[in-house]
Design a protein around this motif. Structure first.
Motif, PDB file in Angstrom:
ATOM      1  N   ILE A  33       0.957  -1.201  -0.062  1.00  0.00           N
ATOM      2  CA  ILE A  33       0.000   0.080   0.236  1.00  0.00           C
ATOM      3  C   ILE A  33       0.946   1.345   0.157  1.00  0.00           C
ATOM      4  CG2 ILE A  33      -1.825   1.372   1.330  1.00  0.00           C
ATOM      5  CD1 ILE A  33      -2.732  -1.349   2.220  1.00  0.00           C
ATOM      6  N   VAL A  34       0.775   1.994  -0.889  1.00  0.00           N
ATOM      7  CA  VAL A  34       1.318   3.364  -0.893  1.00  0.00           C
ATOM      8  C   VAL A  34       0.383   4.654  -0.407  1.00  0.00           C
ATOM      9  CG1 VAL A  34       2.476   5.042  -2.594  1.00  0.00           C
ATOM     10  CG2 VAL A  34       2.290   2.855  -3.134  1.00  0.00           C
ATOM     11  N   GLY A  35       0.911   5.018   0.917  1.00  0.00           N
ATOM     12  CA  GLY A  35       0.185   6.041   1.711  1.00  0.00           C
ATOM     13  C   GLY A  35      -0.469   5.788   2.663  1.00  0.00           C
ATOM     14  N   GLY A  36       0.082   6.399   3.966  1.00  0.00           N
ATOM     15  CA  GLY A  36      -0.357   5.925   5.122  1.00  0.00           C
ATOM     16  C   GLY A  36      -1.362   7.198   5.689  1.00  0.00           C
ATOM     17  N   GLY A  37      -2.377   7.179   4.938  1.00  0.00           N
ATOM     18  CA  GLY A  37      -3.720   8.197   5.552  1.00  0.00           C
ATOM     19  C   GLY A  37      -4.890   7.157   5.648  1.00  0.00           C
ATOM     20  N   ARG A  69      -4.888  16.491   9.129  1.00  0.00           N
ATOM     21  CA  ARG A  69      -4.915  17.780   9.289  1.00  0.00           C
ATOM     22  C   ARG A  69      -6.327  18.474   8.896  1.00  0.00           C
ATOM     23  NH1 ARG A  69      -0.456  20.082   6.872  1.00  0.00           N
ATOM     24  NH2 ARG A  69       0.757  18.256   7.336  1.00  0.00           N
ATOM     25  N   SER A  70      -7.475  17.516   8.680  1.00  0.00           N
ATOM     26  CA  SER A  70      -8.653  17.961   7.938  1.00  0.00           C
ATOM     27  C   SER A  70      -9.480  18.762   9.080  1.00  0.00           C
ATOM     28  CB  SER A  70      -9.380  16.660   7.590  1.00  0.00           C
ATOM     29  OG  SER A  70     -10.351  16.269   8.261  1.00  0.00           O
ATOM     30  N   GLY A  71     -10.628  19.118   8.327  1.00  0.00           N
ATOM     31  CA  GLY A  71     -11.526  19.991   9.439  1.00  0.00           C
ATOM     32  C   GLY A  71     -12.432  18.920  10.183  1.00  0.00           C
ATOM     33  N   GLY A  72     -12.073  17.522  10.156  1.00  0.00           N
ATOM     34  CA  GLY A  72     -12.780  16.545  11.033  1.00  0.00           C
ATOM     35  C   GLY A  72     -14.054  16.258  10.779  1.00  0.00           C
ATOM     36  N   GLN A  73     -14.703  17.029   9.931  1.00  0.00           N
ATOM     37  CA  GLN A  73     -16.438  16.835   9.778  1.00  0.00           C
ATOM     38  C   GLN A  73     -16.620  15.415   8.979  1.00  0.00           C
ATOM     39  OE1 GLN A  73     -18.294  20.431   8.459  1.00  0.00           O
ATOM     40  NE2 GLN A  73     -17.061  21.456   9.766  1.00  0.00           N
ATOM     41  N   CYS A  74     -17.189  14.774   9.698  1.00  0.00           N
ATOM     42  CA  CYS A  74     -17.837  13.321   9.100  1.00  0.00           C
ATOM     43  C   CYS A  74     -19.128  13.341   8.472  1.00  0.00           C
ATOM     44  CB  CYS A  74     -17.664  12.490  10.275  1.00  0.00           C
ATOM     45  SG  CYS A  74     -16.057  12.365  11.124  1.00  0.00           S
ATOM     46  N   SER A 369     -13.156  14.299  -2.335  1.00  0.00           N
ATOM     47  CA  SER A 369     -13.728  15.955  -2.634  1.00  0.00           C
ATOM     48  C   SER A 369     -14.617  16.373  -1.089  1.00  0.00           C
ATOM     49  CB  SER A 369     -14.846  15.717  -3.628  1.00  0.00           C
ATOM     50  OG  SER A 369     -14.243  15.385  -4.814  1.00  0.00           O
ATOM     51  N   GLY A 370     -13.865  16.340  -0.310  1.00  0.00           N
ATOM     52  CA  GLY A 370     -14.292  16.863   1.045  1.00  0.00           C
ATOM     53  C   GLY A 370     -14.957  15.812   2.040  1.00  0.00           C
ATOM     54  N   HIS A 371     -15.361  14.656   1.530  1.00  0.00           N
ATOM     55  CA  HIS A 371     -15.880  13.653   2.139  1.00  0.00           C
ATOM     56  C   HIS A 371     -15.081  12.569   2.715  1.00  0.00           C
ATOM     57  CE1 HIS A 371     -20.338  15.074   1.841  1.00  0.00           C
ATOM     58  NE2 HIS A 371     -19.660  16.091   1.327  1.00  0.00           N
TER      59      HIS A 371
HETATM   60  C1  LIG Z   1      -7.358  21.282   5.364  1.00  0.00           C
HETATM   61  C2  LIG Z   1      -8.046  20.175   5.112  1.00  0.00           C
HETATM   62  C3  LIG Z   1      -9.577  20.051   5.569  1.00  0.00           C
HETATM   63  C4  LIG Z   1     -10.351  18.854   5.370  1.00  0.00           C
HETATM   64  N1  LIG Z   1     -11.666  18.900   5.860  1.00  0.00           N
HETATM   65  C5  LIG Z   1     -12.295  17.591   5.689  1.00  0.00           C
HETATM   66  C6  LIG Z   1     -13.450  17.410   6.461  1.00  0.00           C
HETATM   67  O1  LIG Z   1     -13.633  18.350   7.135  1.00  0.00           O
HETATM   68  N2  LIG Z   1     -14.188  16.396   6.318  1.00  0.00           N
HETATM   69  C7  LIG Z   1     -13.827  15.596   5.218  1.00  0.00           C
HETATM   70  O2  LIG Z   1     -14.602  14.467   5.113  1.00  0.00           O
HETATM   71  N3  LIG Z   1     -12.600  15.624   4.450  1.00  0.00           N
HETATM   72  C8  LIG Z   1     -11.772  16.735   4.761  1.00  0.00           C
HETATM   73  N4  LIG Z   1     -10.580  16.796   4.005  1.00  0.00           N
HETATM   74  C9  LIG Z   1     -10.346  15.777   3.251  1.00  0.00           C
HETATM   75  C10 LIG Z   1      -9.740  14.543   3.754  1.00  0.00           C
HETATM   76  O3  LIG Z   1      -8.837  15.140   4.800  1.00  0.00           O
HETATM   77  C11 LIG Z   1      -9.111  13.656   2.744  1.00  0.00           C
HETATM   78  O4  LIG Z   1     -10.283  13.326   1.747  1.00  0.00           O
HETATM   79  C12 LIG Z   1      -8.918  12.265   3.381  1.00  0.00           C
HETATM   80  O5  LIG Z   1      -8.090  12.453   4.502  1.00  0.00           O
HETATM   81  C13 LIG Z   1      -8.167  11.569   2.293  1.00  0.00           C
HETATM   82  O6  LIG Z   1      -7.329  10.165   3.019  1.00  0.00           O
HETATM   83  P1  LIG Z   1      -6.425   9.578   2.173  1.00  0.00           P
HETATM   84  O7  LIG Z   1      -5.842   8.589   2.996  1.00  0.00           O
HETATM   85  O8  LIG Z   1      -7.057   9.242   0.900  1.00  0.00           O
HETATM   86  O9  LIG Z   1      -5.459  10.394   1.444  1.00  0.00           O
HETATM   87  P2  LIG Z   1      -4.490  11.086   2.675  1.00  0.00           P
HETATM   88  O10 LIG Z   1      -4.789  11.278   4.140  1.00  0.00           O
HETATM   89  O11 LIG Z   1      -3.952  12.678   1.968  1.00  0.00           O
HETATM   90  O12 LIG Z   1      -3.089  10.402   2.679  1.00  0.00           O
HETATM   91  C14 LIG Z   1      -2.094  10.304   1.478  1.00  0.00           C
HETATM   92  C15 LIG Z   1      -0.768   9.810   2.383  1.00  0.00           C
HETATM   93  O13 LIG Z   1       0.074   9.590   1.078  1.00  0.00           O
HETATM   94  C16 LIG Z   1       1.353   9.729   1.218  1.00  0.00           C
HETATM   95  N5  LIG Z   1       2.022   9.700  -0.243  1.00  0.00           N
HETATM   96  C17 LIG Z   1       1.910  10.468  -0.951  1.00  0.00           C
HETATM   97  N6  LIG Z   1       2.801  10.079  -2.250  1.00  0.00           N
HETATM   98  C18 LIG Z   1       3.528   9.053  -1.707  1.00  0.00           C
HETATM   99  C19 LIG Z   1       4.437   8.295  -2.160  1.00  0.00           C
HETATM  100  N7  LIG Z   1       4.825   8.396  -3.466  1.00  0.00           N
HETATM  101  N8  LIG Z   1       5.013   7.290  -1.412  1.00  0.00           N
HETATM  102  C20 LIG Z   1       4.431   6.912  -0.075  1.00  0.00           C
HETATM  103  N9  LIG Z   1       3.531   7.641   0.399  1.00  0.00           N
HETATM  104  C21 LIG Z   1       2.879   8.904  -0.371  1.00  0.00           C
HETATM  105  C22 LIG Z   1       1.075  11.054   1.917  1.00  0.00           C
HETATM  106  O14 LIG Z   1       2.275  11.712   2.687  1.00  0.00           O
HETATM  107  C23 LIG Z   1      -0.040  10.856   2.700  1.00  0.00           C
HETATM  108  O15 LIG Z   1       0.295  10.528   4.071  1.00  0.00           O
HETATM  109  C24 LIG Z   1      -9.825  17.993   4.153  1.00  0.00           C
HETATM  110  C25 LIG Z   1      -8.391  18.003   3.808  1.00  0.00           C
HETATM  111  C26 LIG Z   1      -7.639  19.104   4.196  1.00  0.00           C
HETATM  112  C27 LIG Z   1      -6.287  19.255   3.771  1.00  0.00           C
END
Ligand SMILES: Cc1cc2nc3c(=O)[nH]c(=O)nc-3n(C[C@H](O)[C@H](O)[C@H](O)COP(=O)(O)OP(=O)(O)OC[C@H]3O[C@@H](n4cnc5c(N)ncnc54)[C@H](O)[C@@H]3O)c2cc1C
Length: 429
Positions: A33-37, A69-74, A369-371
């Motif tokens: 898996i690429v990405g620790g979100g 780092r998001s707004g935390g809105q679910c 897209s914000g969700h």
């Molecule tokens: C300021 C802000 C406010 C937001 N508010 C809301 C909200 O209120 N409600 C809501 O539902 N959503 C919100 N969002 C959106 C929400 O945070 C994202 O949709 C969600 O966190 C996506 O999760 P993810 O795991 O897909 O991506 P991410 O959390 O972005 O994780 C992706 C990870 O992949 C890593 N990565 C990237 N490229 C590579 C690589 N080449 N190799 C290894 N690792 C890599 C990154 O470092 C990152 O840690 C907000 C986003 C931001 C920035």
């Protein structure tokens, strides 16, 4: 912790987790898996529970992206809205997607309880209008959610009642949803990471994937290379989302990484903070370039808004957000901003999520897209199901048509700025 984290209130208020060493040499796993979100960590946990071995590579540290780092809105549903989804995929698939989004909300609460994730989850969300025409839109949305989707946890809140909940002259009416809520995203993401680690997922931080060799046959392995190592795996999930950059150009073309910023005020104290949102719901306005805010567990106002493509330093965003806070709550004119940070939200042009495959065993997830706070979790579960052989639910999403964002390689940024100006203009009308 990086420089970008220093101004992030969530990082400052979350106990630092144990670090994971970078990848060195070659490692094997069933799934890489690429990405620790939330997307990557959710898929990892669901996969390991199904008996797969998993290696997860994170470029910086877990939760570095939007998840921490998001707004935390679910929030219920999809940013595109159900009507748009019905047009894109037909009524039956739009209905399945709706059911899956609701399952995502339930799954989120179950996981928080099962893994004892202390992330300050609070139920309640309000979507509020700022213009008279929004009252009609919000009323129509409530009617459609009640009648077409049987979603009864939403109700219309008129101007007078809204003033008793959010004492601001700015809002005209709103929708209250008792099934949506808010949480501290960094604690939530790291809680999920701790659960994945306990279950046996091999996690590598400071391990940016710089090159992918994707197998073109289902019976061959793919390779994910970092500067100091390689993971060899039968299945690949790319979950780098808005921070993936140009690693996979065909994914970059479908995504707008829109900069948005959040400020945390100084501690206001329980009385002053609860007077701002008396029911402690999260609040988001209906504009495309929206303001979103909520109370923190330690009685601050967390206020997000403003978008940018050029990157603005945190102190400038503190000044800008402070002005926006005063526009909503003039009573906070003397309040200091203690933290201000930003990040990139993953937005698709049609605001429907973008899932699919790049090769038979190479999956991707992006564009919530914000969700994403809710959808990224359920997306990880659907990917685990697909890898385990039941791809029906994943494929409902993989069928959604997505156009490239216009602008090509060289004109992309100016095109984004123009698009944003257009959306801001629409908000003003
Ligand atoms: C300021 C802000 C406010 C937001 N508010 C809301 C909200 O209120 N409600 C809501 O539902 N959503 C919100 N969002 C959106 C929400 O945070 C994202 O949709 C969600 O966190 C996506 O999760 P993810 O795991 O897909 O991506 P991410 O959390 O972005 O994780 C992706 C990870 O992949 C890593 N990565 C990237 N490229 C590579 C690589 N080449 N190799 C290894 N690792 C890599 C990154 O470092 C990152 O840690 C907000 C986003 C931001 C920035």
């Amino acid at each position: 912790m990086t420089d970008a984290d220093a101004q992030n209130f969530y990082v400052a208020s979350t106990p630092p987790p144990p670090p994971h060493a970078p990848l060195r040499g070659e490692t094997r796993a069933d799934v890489c898996i690429v990405g620790g979100g939330i997307s990557g960590l959710s898929a990892a946990l669901h996969l390991i529970e199904r008996g797969f071995t998993v290696a997860l590579l994170e470029a910086k540290h877990l939760g570095f992206g939007g998840s921490g780092r998001s707004g935390g809105q679910c929030i219920f549903g999809y940013a595109s809205g159900q009507e748009k989804l019905e047009k894109l995929v037909g009524a039956a698939d739009a209905r399945s997607m709706w059911d899956i989004a609701l399952e995502g909300m339930k799954l989120q609460r179950e996981l928080i309880a099962r893994h004892s994730i202390g992330c300050d989850y609070v139920a309640g969300h309000m979507h509020v209008g700022v213009k008279a025409r929004h009252d009609t839109e919000l009323r129509a949305e409530v009617e459609s959610l009640h009648e077409s989707y049987g979603y009864r946890s939403v109700r219309l809140v008129g101007r007078e009642e809204l003033r008793t909940i959010v004492p601001s002259e700015r809002y005209t009416s709103g929708i209250y949803d008792s099934n949506s809520g808010h949480l501290q995203p960094c604690k939530y993401t790291l809680g999920r990471a701790a659960a994945a680690t306990r279950a046996g997922v091999k996690i590598f931080e400071n391990s940016r994937v710089t090159k992918l060799d994707m197998a073109t046959h289902a019976n061959a392995d793919s390779l994910a290379h970092t500067e100091s190592g390689t993971v060899r795996a039968r299945h690949l999930l790319i979950a780098g989302n808005a921070l993936l950059g140009r690693l996979v150009p065909e994914l970059a073309r479908k995504l707008m990484a829109v900069g948005t910023y959040i400020a945390a005020t100084e501690v206001l104290g329980p009385e002053r903070a609860s007077a701002l949102i008396t029911n402690n719901a999260a609040v988001a306005d209906i504009n495309w370039v929206l303001d979103y805010f909520r109370r923190s567990a330690d009685h601050r106002l967390l206020f997000g808004g403003r978008v940018s493509y050029s990157g603005v330093d945190p102190f400038d965003s503190a000044r800008v957000l402070s002005a926006r806070i005063r526009r909503v709550f003039p009573q906070l004119h003397d309040t200091r901003i203690e933290y201000a940070w930003g990040g990139y939200v993953d937005i698709t042009p049609n605001r429907a999520p973008h899932f699919g495959r790049l090769a038979p065993n190479a999956y991707f997830l992006q564009g919530f897209s914000g969700h994403g706070m809710v959808l990224a979790g359920i997306a990880g579960k659907l990917t685990a199901e697909a890898i385990a052989g039941s791809a029906e639910r994943f494929d409902v999403f993989a069928k959604i048509p997505h156009g490239d964002f216009p602008g090509g390689t060289y004109f992309r940024r100016p095109a984004l700025v123009l698009a944003m100006l257009w959306f801001r203009l629409k908000d003003l009308l």
